[in-house]
Write an enzyme that holds these catalytic residues in place. Sequence first.
Site, PDB file in Angstrom:
ATOM      1  CG  ASP A  32      13.377  55.743  19.784  1.00  0.00           C
ATOM      2  OD1 ASP A  32      13.661  54.525  19.743  1.00  0.00           O
ATOM      3  OD2 ASP A  32      13.485  56.425  20.823  1.00  0.00           O
ATOM      4  CB  ILE A  33      13.714  51.305  17.100  1.00  0.00           C
ATOM      5  CG1 ILE A  33      13.483  51.128  18.600  1.00  0.00           C
ATOM      6  CG2 ILE A  33      15.194  51.476  16.785  1.00  0.00           C
ATOM      7  CD1 ILE A  33      14.121  49.874  19.176  1.00  0.00           C
ATOM      8  CG  PHE A  70      19.543  61.444  24.916  1.00  0.00           C
ATOM      9  CD1 PHE A  70      19.143  61.385  26.237  1.00  0.00           C
ATOM     10  CD2 PHE A  70      20.373  62.487  24.524  1.00  0.00           C
ATOM     11  CE1 PHE A  70      19.565  62.331  27.160  1.00  0.00           C
ATOM     12  CE2 PHE A  70      20.799  63.444  25.438  1.00  0.00           C
ATOM     13  CZ  PHE A  70      20.402  63.364  26.764  1.00  0.00           C
ATOM     14  N   GLY A  71      19.938  57.750  21.705  1.00  0.00           N
ATOM     15  CA  GLY A  71      19.374  56.497  21.233  1.00  0.00           C
ATOM     16  C   GLY A  71      20.278  55.306  21.504  1.00  0.00           C
ATOM     17  CB  SER A 110      25.796  56.285  31.729  1.00  0.00           C
ATOM     18  OG  SER A 110      25.371  55.716  32.949  1.00  0.00           O
ATOM     19  CE1 TYR A 135      23.248  52.207  29.023  1.00  0.00           C
ATOM     20  CE2 TYR A 135      24.023  52.639  31.248  1.00  0.00           C
ATOM     21  CZ  TYR A 135      23.323  53.040  30.131  1.00  0.00           C
ATOM     22  OH  TYR A 135      22.712  54.261  30.118  1.00  0.00           O
ATOM     23  CE  LYS A 139      25.358  54.998  28.031  1.00  0.00           C
ATOM     24  NZ  LYS A 139      24.508  55.672  27.022  1.00  0.00           N
TER      25      LYS A 139
END
Length: 278
Positions: A32-33, A70-71, A110, A135, A139
């Site tokens: 992750d970040i 999932f990132g 999503s 968004y 996807k």
Amino acid sequence: MKKLVLTGAAGALGSRLRGPLKKMCDALVSTDIVDDIGALQDGETYVQADVSNLDAMLKIIEGADMVIHFGAIADEAAWDDILQSNIIGAYNVWEAAYRCGVKRVVYASSVHAVGMHKKTDTIGLDAPHRPDTYYGLAKCFTEDLASLYWDKRGIESVCLRIFSCAPATNARSIGTWLSYDDLIHLVERSVDSPVVGFTIVYGISNNDRAVVDNTKAGHLGYRPKDNAEEFAKDVFAGAPPLDNTDLANLCIGGPFATVELGNSGVAGIAQMNTGGDD
């Protein structure tokens, strides 16, 4: 499996997958970040990295059997932000997976890829893309990217069109709820199913009032057990009458169907949970 990679490991959903995924492999690499994701399990390592950096993804994914991706930004946002994190980041994951010989990518897609479809249509998995935001558009891009990499490069993908994976506290969620246990079950089946090719599946629990049809993803063996109907009486009793001309109530994307492009859709959901206008 020897090695799994989880991107977005610090996120609201990714963080819930770390334990279940570690049980499925010898080594879990979480990324992750953020600077830190807390205590690590035996056999888990953490690498801070940005999915928009291809070189970083190549190093992390090398030697992996599968990637659970999932990132990304988990809300509507400005175009440039969505482009870097959700679109370029997705390309980097699939390209790194291809170069590193990964078998499969499990992707957190999503409902917002099809968010402008009406609830009453009860769409199946063959419904055309109909995004409700930048968004959701990202996807759609990534689902098509996954399809392309399966057709041209043989990388399997399961695209999880996740619905309302949070406590069922508003009227919309009675039809769109995904429990945390069912999320874990869905990801486990997406990882351990022997053959998936390119698969799309709705991430939704066994709700009586479900607004989509998952029949064509039966080969995954995903059999959700939870049902939001147990919350319906209390939720409906406390909810104001719904405006049946409001797209936020008519479309399966909820408030994302009405927000201005680039503005948060999660903020609209928060208003729903407090009884405010969408």
